[in-house]
Design a protein around this motif. Structure first.
Motif, short mmCIF file in Angstrom:
data_model
loop_
_atom_site.label_atom_id
_atom_site.label_comp_id
_atom_site.label_asym_id
_atom_site.label_seq_id
_atom_site.Cartn_x
_atom_site.Cartn_y
_atom_site.Cartn_z
N ILE A 109 32.04 40.84 38.14
CA ILE A 109 31.88 39.38 38.28
C ILE A 109 31.42 38.74 36.96
O ILE A 109 31.54 37.52 36.79
CB ILE A 109 30.91 39.01 39.43
CG1 ILE A 109 31.20 37.58 39.90
CG2 ILE A 109 29.45 39.13 38.99
CD1 ILE A 109 30.78 37.25 41.26
N PRO A 142 34.49 36.49 35.15
CA PRO A 142 34.77 35.14 35.66
C PRO A 142 33.57 34.20 35.61
O PRO A 142 33.74 33.02 35.34
CB PRO A 142 35.23 35.38 37.09
CG PRO A 142 34.93 36.78 37.42
CD PRO A 142 34.85 37.53 36.14
N ILE A 143 32.35 34.73 35.82
CA ILE A 143 31.17 33.86 35.78
C ILE A 143 30.96 33.32 34.37
O ILE A 143 30.71 32.14 34.16
CB ILE A 143 29.89 34.61 36.26
CG1 ILE A 143 29.96 34.88 37.76
CG2 ILE A 143 28.64 33.80 35.90
CD1 ILE A 143 29.83 33.69 38.65
N SER A 145 39.11 30.47 38.74
CA SER A 145 38.74 30.18 40.12
C SER A 145 39.50 31.09 41.08
O SER A 145 38.97 31.49 42.11
CB SER A 145 38.93 28.70 40.45
OG SER A 145 40.28 28.38 40.52
N LEU A 159 37.67 34.31 41.30
CA LEU A 159 36.42 34.26 42.07
C LEU A 159 36.68 34.04 43.56
O LEU A 159 35.97 34.58 44.40
CB LEU A 159 35.53 33.12 41.53
CG LEU A 159 34.88 33.40 40.17
CD1 LEU A 159 34.28 32.12 39.60
CD2 LEU A 159 33.80 34.47 40.31
N PRO A 206 39.71 37.32 44.78
CA PRO A 206 39.63 38.37 43.77
C PRO A 206 40.53 39.55 44.11
O PRO A 206 40.94 39.72 45.27
CB PRO A 206 38.16 38.79 43.81
CG PRO A 206 37.69 38.41 45.15
CD PRO A 206 38.52 37.27 45.63
N LEU A 220 36.04 43.42 43.25
CA LEU A 220 35.38 42.21 43.76
C LEU A 220 35.84 41.84 45.15
O LEU A 220 35.12 41.18 45.90
CB LEU A 220 35.65 41.03 42.82
CG LEU A 220 34.64 40.76 41.70
CD1 LEU A 220 34.99 39.44 41.04
CD2 LEU A 220 33.23 40.72 42.23
N TYR A 262 32.80 36.92 50.95
CA TYR A 262 32.94 35.68 50.18
C TYR A 262 31.66 34.86 50.12
O TYR A 262 31.41 34.14 49.16
CB TYR A 262 34.13 34.85 50.71
CG TYR A 262 33.92 34.20 52.05
CD1 TYR A 262 33.46 32.89 52.13
CD2 TYR A 262 34.17 34.90 53.23
CE1 TYR A 262 33.25 32.29 53.36
CE2 TYR A 262 33.97 34.30 54.46
CZ TYR A 262 33.51 33.00 54.53
OH TYR A 262 33.29 32.42 55.73
N ARG A 268 29.80 35.94 47.16
CA ARG A 268 30.39 35.45 45.92
C ARG A 268 30.02 33.98 45.69
O ARG A 268 29.70 33.58 44.57
CB ARG A 268 31.92 35.61 45.95
CG ARG A 268 32.38 37.06 45.97
CD ARG A 268 33.83 37.18 45.54
NE ARG A 268 34.72 36.35 46.34
CZ ARG A 268 35.44 36.77 47.38
NH1 ARG A 268 35.39 38.03 47.74
NH2 ARG A 268 36.20 35.95 48.05
N ILE A 275 28.09 32.34 42.55
CA ILE A 275 28.69 31.25 41.76
C ILE A 275 27.72 30.08 41.64
O ILE A 275 27.43 29.58 40.55
CB ILE A 275 30.02 30.76 42.40
CG1 ILE A 275 31.08 31.87 42.33
CG2 ILE A 275 30.52 29.49 41.72
CD1 ILE A 275 32.33 31.57 43.15
N SER A 320 24.12 37.12 36.89
CA SER A 320 25.13 37.16 37.95
C SER A 320 25.45 38.60 38.35
O SER A 320 25.58 38.91 39.54
CB SER A 320 26.41 36.43 37.53
OG SER A 320 27.08 37.15 36.51
#
Lengths: 234, 108
Positions: free
Chosen positions: A172, A175-176, B53, B56, B59, B63, B68, B71, B75, B96
């Motif tokens: 992650i 993308p973060i 996007s 995220l 994915p 991931l 979700y 996630r 975010i 994160s």
């Protein structure tokens, strides 16, 4: 041939505390571990990052191989996901252009176009003398590329020690990082609308066509944002 | 048919380099201040935003095993950390990974 001063400047720029290099490193560690689990040996893993150097493309290749896709299918899937590199390259090369510089530099250094190097260039190019911007770019590209290759090696050997949760955590990071970087560059109405519309249209188009969603979403969102910017930014 | 690894790598790199090379060729005729450059710039940013996007929200790979809700929590927390730390990119990025790995280890 290549101006060393600006080449090194580019390398140093990629090593700043705030540089995308961190996200790049973390995501290629994840790729290295993934390739090992797929059955690649260390030479093949290095070869892969060395030649491709584009994260989503490597992910698509790995997934296609998992399901036993043919070479033609791999080619098409990778081409679709990496076609974003086309507008990205067009949107930086004019900034690097100088008549005194040979063309081969542009044709070879386009291999370095990736999200992280692109963002580093976009936020630093204005301070660089136009004549040497291409050498500065080659410096950025070399540094980020080497980080990617080194991280792939690290991930390959760390694969046995990383738990599933740690791999997920690494996945992650990329993308973060880029999400926050994108929020950071929303300075004009045109760029803000390009980014916000793209972030919405990408997933919406996914319902119609997962393969084409990024490309179509980007094309539609970018065009709308262009016109919004033409009206409001002037 | 499972593709040979080396061939798969070559095919992947070729499919990737094509877009970069065509970009370099196309840009030769385009000036930095032209309208077409501006349009390409918008499309580049939009395509990136669409890709991020999508990564995220839908994915692939590891991931996709994460719920979700988790996630979305990561975010939102990352955006919050980004603003709290005066737009620093390093803190949200590193946190994160730690937050997601921790949350996910409890979730399963």
């Amino acid at each position: 041939m290549i101006n060393l001063k600006y080449f090194i400047k580019g390398i140093v720029c990629s090593k700043k505390f705030d540089s995308p290099a961190i996200a790049l490193g973390a995501s290629f560690i994840a790729i290295g571990a993934l390739l090992k689990n797929l059955g690649f040996n260390i030479q093949e893993s290095i070869f892969s990052t060395f030649l491709t150097y584009a994260l989503p493309g490597s992910l698509v290749m790995a997934e296609s191989m998992l399901i036993g896709a043919s070479l033609v299918n791999i080619f098409l899937a990778v081409w679709l996901v990496n076609s974003r590199l086309f507008p990205m390259t067009v949107s930086i090369m004019p900034l690097l252009k100088h008549d005194s510089q040979p063309r081969w530099k542009y044709y070879i250094s386009c291999h370095f176009v990736a999200v992280s190097s692109w963002l580093i260039l976009k936020s630093n190019y204005e301070e660089i003398d136009r004549k040497y911007r291409i050498d500065f770019w080659i410096g950025i590209g070399t540094a980020t590329w080497l980080i990617a290759i080194f991280s792939t090696v690290l991930g390959f050997y760390a694969a046995d020690f990383l738990s599933k949760d740690m791999i997920i955590g690494l996945a992650i990071v990329n993308p973060i990082y880029f999400m926050c970087a994108m929020i950071g560059v929303m300075k004009t109405i045109q760029l803000s609308s390009a980014i916000i519309l793209g972030a919405f249209l990408g997933p919406i188009f996914y319902f119609f066509s997962p393969e084409w969603s990024v490309l179509l979403g980007g094309l539609v969102a970018g065009s709308i944002a262009y016109f919004i910017g033409e009206v409001y930014d002037s | 048919m499972t593709a040979n690894i080396v061939l798969a790598i070559l095919v992947t790199s070729l499919a990737t380099y094509i877009s970069r090379f065509l970009g370099a060729l196309t840009s030769e005729k385009i000036g930095e201040t032209s309208k077409i450059y501006k349009w390409f710039n918008c499309v580049a940013y939009s395509t990136l935003a669409a890709l991020i996007s999508r990564m995220l929200i839908f994915p692939s790979g590891d991931l996709s095993d994460v719920h979700y809700i988790l996630r979305i929590i990561v975010i939102l927390l990352s955006i919050l950390i980004f603003y709290v730390t005066k737009r620093n990119l390093v803190y949200p990025t590193i946190l994160s990974a730690i937050i997601l790995a921790t949350l996910n280890s409890f979730a399963v």
